[in-house]
Design an enzyme around this catalytic site. Structure first.
Site, PDB file in Angstrom:
ATOM      1  N   GLU A 101       0.823  -1.204   0.000  1.00  7.68           N
ATOM      2  CA  GLU A 101       0.000   0.000   0.000  1.00  7.68           C
ATOM      3  C   GLU A 101       0.855   1.252   0.000  1.00  7.68           C
ATOM      4  OE1 GLU A 101      -2.043  -1.330   3.509  1.00  7.68           O
ATOM      5  OE2 GLU A 101      -1.013   0.158   4.714  1.00  7.68           O
ATOM      6  N   CYS A 114       3.620   8.307   1.102  1.00  7.01           N
ATOM      7  CA  CYS A 114       4.186   7.303   1.998  1.00  7.01           C
ATOM      8  C   CYS A 114       4.219   5.989   1.214  1.00  7.01           C
ATOM      9  CB  CYS A 114       3.277   7.210   3.217  1.00  7.01           C
ATOM     10  SG  CYS A 114       3.730   5.915   4.366  1.00  7.01           S
ATOM     11  N   CYS A 121       6.774  -7.355   6.421  1.00  6.98           N
ATOM     12  CA  CYS A 121       7.970  -6.850   7.100  1.00  6.98           C
ATOM     13  C   CYS A 121       8.463  -7.932   8.045  1.00  6.98           C
ATOM     14  CB  CYS A 121       7.631  -5.588   7.896  1.00  6.98           C
ATOM     15  SG  CYS A 121       9.059  -4.798   8.688  1.00  6.98           S
ATOM     16  N   CYS A 125       7.505  -5.825  14.945  1.00  2.29           N
ATOM     17  CA  CYS A 125       7.118  -4.907  16.031  1.00  2.29           C
ATOM     18  C   CYS A 125       5.653  -5.187  16.381  1.00  2.29           C
ATOM     19  CB  CYS A 125       7.300  -3.451  15.605  1.00  2.29           C
ATOM     20  SG  CYS A 125       8.993  -3.080  15.076  1.00  2.29           S
ATOM     21  N   GLY A 180       7.189  -2.361   5.395  1.00  2.00           N
ATOM     22  CA  GLY A 180       8.543  -2.842   5.190  1.00  2.00           C
ATOM     23  C   GLY A 180       9.624  -2.049   5.894  1.00  2.00           C
ATOM     24  N   GLU A 181      10.774  -2.696   6.050  1.00  4.34           N
ATOM     25  CA  GLU A 181      11.978  -2.061   6.585  1.00  4.34           C
ATOM     26  C   GLU A 181      12.918  -1.867   5.388  1.00  4.34           C
ATOM     27  OE1 GLU A 181      13.117  -0.677   9.358  1.00  4.34           O
ATOM     28  OE2 GLU A 181      15.129  -0.525   8.538  1.00  4.34           O
ATOM     29  N   SER A 214      12.895   5.854   6.917  1.00  7.38           N
ATOM     30  CA  SER A 214      12.526   5.504   8.291  1.00  7.38           C
ATOM     31  C   SER A 214      13.018   4.092   8.590  1.00  7.38           C
ATOM     32  CB  SER A 214      11.005   5.577   8.429  1.00  7.38           C
ATOM     33  OG  SER A 214      10.608   5.354   9.766  1.00  7.38           O
ATOM     34  N   SER A 237      12.924   4.954  14.360  1.00  5.00           N
ATOM     35  CA  SER A 237      11.731   4.568  15.114  1.00  5.00           C
ATOM     36  C   SER A 237      12.164   4.055  16.474  1.00  5.00           C
ATOM     37  CB  SER A 237      10.967   3.483  14.350  1.00  5.00           C
ATOM     38  OG  SER A 237      10.555   3.991  13.101  1.00  5.00           O
ATOM     39  N   LEU A 238      12.151   4.934  17.452  1.00  5.61           N
ATOM     40  CA  LEU A 238      12.707   4.568  18.760  1.00  5.61           C
ATOM     41  C   LEU A 238      11.641   3.969  19.680  1.00  5.61           C
ATOM     42  CD1 LEU A 238      15.630   4.751  19.681  1.00  5.61           C
ATOM     43  CD2 LEU A 238      15.040   6.822  20.941  1.00  5.61           C
ATOM     44  N   HIS A 239      10.602   4.731  19.943  1.00 10.32           N
ATOM     45  CA  HIS A 239       9.409   4.271  20.690  1.00 10.32           C
ATOM     46  C   HIS A 239       9.651   3.947  22.166  1.00 10.32           C
ATOM     47  CE1 HIS A 239       7.519   4.338  16.827  1.00 10.32           C
ATOM     48  NE2 HIS A 239       8.062   3.238  16.385  1.00 10.32           N
ATOM     49  N   ASN A 316      -1.777   4.273  16.506  1.00  7.73           N
ATOM     50  CA  ASN A 316      -2.963   3.941  15.731  1.00  7.73           C
ATOM     51  C   ASN A 316      -3.246   2.469  16.047  1.00  7.73           C
ATOM     52  OD1 ASN A 316      -4.950   3.786  13.842  1.00  7.73           O
ATOM     53  ND2 ASN A 316      -3.612   4.074  12.072  1.00  7.73           N
ATOM     54  N   CYS A 359       0.149   2.165   8.521  1.00  6.27           N
ATOM     55  CA  CYS A 359       0.839   0.998   9.008  1.00  6.27           C
ATOM     56  C   CYS A 359       0.291  -0.360   8.583  1.00  6.27           C
ATOM     57  CB  CYS A 359       0.914   1.039  10.535  1.00  6.27           C
ATOM     58  SG  CYS A 359       0.997   2.678  11.209  1.00  6.27           S
TER      59      CYS A 359
HETATM   60  N1  SAH Z   1      10.214  -0.141   9.077  1.00  3.03           N
HETATM   61  C1  SAH Z   1      10.313   1.302   9.132  1.00  3.03           C
HETATM   62  C2  SAH Z   1       9.257   2.041   8.358  1.00  3.03           C
HETATM   63  C3  SAH Z   1       7.844   1.551   8.387  1.00  3.03           C
HETATM   64  S1  SAH Z   1       6.778   2.047   9.688  1.00  3.03           S
HETATM   65  C4  SAH Z   1      10.326   1.759  10.561  1.00  3.03           C
HETATM   66  O1  SAH Z   1      10.037   0.981  11.447  1.00  3.03           O
HETATM   67  O2  SAH Z   1      10.668   2.911  10.796  1.00  3.03           O
HETATM   68  C5  SAH Z   1       6.778   3.780   9.765  1.00  3.03           C
HETATM   69  C6  SAH Z   1       6.555   4.302  11.180  1.00  3.03           C
HETATM   70  O3  SAH Z   1       5.235   3.966  11.654  1.00  3.03           O
HETATM   71  C7  SAH Z   1       7.525   3.687  12.177  1.00  3.03           C
HETATM   72  O4  SAH Z   1       7.979   4.691  13.068  1.00  3.03           O
HETATM   73  C8  SAH Z   1       6.643   2.704  12.909  1.00  3.03           C
HETATM   74  O5  SAH Z   1       7.146   2.364  14.172  1.00  3.03           O
HETATM   75  C9  SAH Z   1       5.333   3.449  12.964  1.00  3.03           C
HETATM   76  N2  SAH Z   1       4.161   2.629  13.269  1.00  3.03           N
HETATM   77  C10 SAH Z   1       3.947   1.348  12.949  1.00  3.03           C
HETATM   78  N3  SAH Z   1       2.756   0.935  13.427  1.00  3.03           N
HETATM   79  C11 SAH Z   1       2.208   1.991  14.058  1.00  3.03           C
HETATM   80  C12 SAH Z   1       0.973   2.189  14.754  1.00  3.03           C
HETATM   81  N4  SAH Z   1       0.087   1.212  14.876  1.00  3.03           N
HETATM   82  N5  SAH Z   1       0.721   3.421  15.265  1.00  3.03           N
HETATM   83  C13 SAH Z   1       1.632   4.430  15.119  1.00  3.03           C
HETATM   84  N6  SAH Z   1       2.804   4.300  14.475  1.00  3.03           N
HETATM   85  C14 SAH Z   1       3.100   3.098  13.954  1.00  3.03           C
END
Ligand code: SAH
Length: 367
Positions: A101, A114, A121, A125, A180-181, A214, A237-239, A316, A359
């Site tokens: 997508e 995007c 992927c 995560c 994807g990564e 990203s 993407s730290l989180h 989300n 996502c």
């Molecule tokens: N694999 C890459 C890019 C794809 S995801 C990465 O991880 O950065 C793009 C961003 O969306 C990343 O920061 C990811 O952690 C975030 N993301 C994924 N699922 C999400 C969700 N349910 N709510 C908010 N952000 C999300």
């Protein structure tokens, strides 16, 4: 999981090749080499892909050249609009049936798309819809580029609503934040970045600073990207600011820790001069505590000032997930604490969440 399962390769496309390789293919078909440039002009500049629109090419050879160098890579299976038509999400079917997508978002002064770099992927995560699906396969360079070209075409055709007069009719920003990564599909992703930034008609002629890569934090690939000499923006993407929690949210953290990932992000800034973004999905009562904001700010400041900004985004929630977005008051406090430490922080907008915009959710609900 790094290695994508083997599948039939997608057909080779002009956008997989650099200009010299395109010329070689055209000549191998028995045509004059300059036809390659004409095809590139049609594809990257005029944004056309069908033989009828290529009147500068002799009729007799058009079909042949188009069949060989401009095969159809993406078939639209679903499009959904949100934000009064200014956000358009597309699900595409690839030649082998895999689904990916892309999302186009139109703003007053820019258009962002995007894009996906893999079908599925392998990073797993747990809060991410695509992560739940596993890795189907890597996309080719042209399959990545074609998502941008299709968006540019629909903008030019006027299929996308909105915007004041004079707002841009071209794609100004590309973010690798779909499925994807991308850094785990490195050569295809860097090929796509080259096609996007190569001057027209060899490529789309976009500015590297409008492109955001990203990543979950694949440290060697971040260093490799820094050395390419194409200063795209890096988003990490730290989180979570502590390894215990990040090991759970972003499992690759057990391979490259937070300290190593932030160091690599800092090196990226030092090499390219591009300020790095830190992505942080705020998950209620999981990673949104004030002390975690403070710890994040402290770890970023420990490397220096002015090199980074933080983009929190409310989670989300994915279907069936036990997690949900942080309370808005908690989000405001998280932002306030980072700013109090001098870390520039802006909440990322959540366009299209009503259309499973984020996502991997739309492809998951289509499959
Ligand atoms: N694999 C890459 C890019 C794809 S995801 C990465 O991880 O950065 C793009 C961003 O969306 C990343 O920061 C990811 O952690 C975030 N993301 C994924 N699922 C999400 C969700 N349910 N709510 C908010 N952000 C999300």
């Amino acid at each position: 999981m790094f290695d994508a399962p083997r599948r039939g390769k997608p057909p080779q496309h002009l956008a997989d090749l650099d200009p010299a390789e395109r010329k070689a293919v055209v000549e191998s078909l028995g045509h004059n080499g300059f036809r390659a440039k004409q095809l590139s002009t049609h594809y990257f500049e005029h944004l056309v892909g069908s033989p009828e629109e290529m009147s500068d090419l002799p009729k007799a050879i058009r079909e042949d050249l188009v069949a060989r160098l401009l095969p159809q890579l993406l078939t639209a299976v679903r499009t959904v609009e949100a934000d009064k038509g200014k956000t358009v999400k597309s699900v595409w079917r690839l030649h082998d049936g895999a689904l990916v997508e892309s999302v186009l978002m139109r703003y007053p002064r820019r258009v962002t798309i995007c894009i996906s770099s893999q079908a599925g992927c392998g990073m797993n995560c747990p809060f991410c819809a695509t992560g739940q699906e596993g890795l189907t396969r890597n996309l080719s360079t042209a399959e990545i580029v074609e998502q941008v070209v299709r968006a540019a075409r629909s903008l030019r055709r006027g299929d996308v609503a909105g915007g004041a007069e004079g707002s841009p009719l071209r794609v100004s920003n590309v973010v690798f934040m779909g499925m994807g990564e991308a850094l785990a599909n490195y050569s295809a992703a860097i090929g796509a970045i080259r096609r996007m930034t190569d001057p027209s008609p060899d490529g789309l002629g976009m500015s590297a600073r409008g492109i955001t890569m990203s990543t979950v934090g694949l440290v060697p690939a971040i260093d490799r990207l820094a050395a390419e000499g194409i200063p795209v923006t890096l988003a990490l993407s730290l989180h979570a600011p502590d390894d215990d929690l990040r090991n759970e949210l972003v499992p690759i953290n057990t391979r490259w820790s937070i300290g190593e990932a932030i160091d690599a992000a800092y090196r990226y800034f030092a090499t390219t001069g591009r300020r790095v973004s830190i992505e942080y999905a705020l998950i209620r009562d999981v990673n949104d505590q004030g002390w975690r904001a403070d710890l994040l700010g402290k770890k970023l400041n420990a490397r220096g000032r002015g090199w980074v900004h933080v983009n929190p985004i409310p989670l989300n929630p994915t279907p069936g997930s036990r997690w949900t977005a942080s309370d808005p008051r908690v989000e405001r406090e998280f932002v306030r604490r980072l700013r109090a430490l001098g870390v520039p922080t802006t909440v990322r907008d959540t366009r299209g969440s009503d259309i499973d915009g984020a996502c991997g959710q739309l492809a998951a609900s289509t499959a």
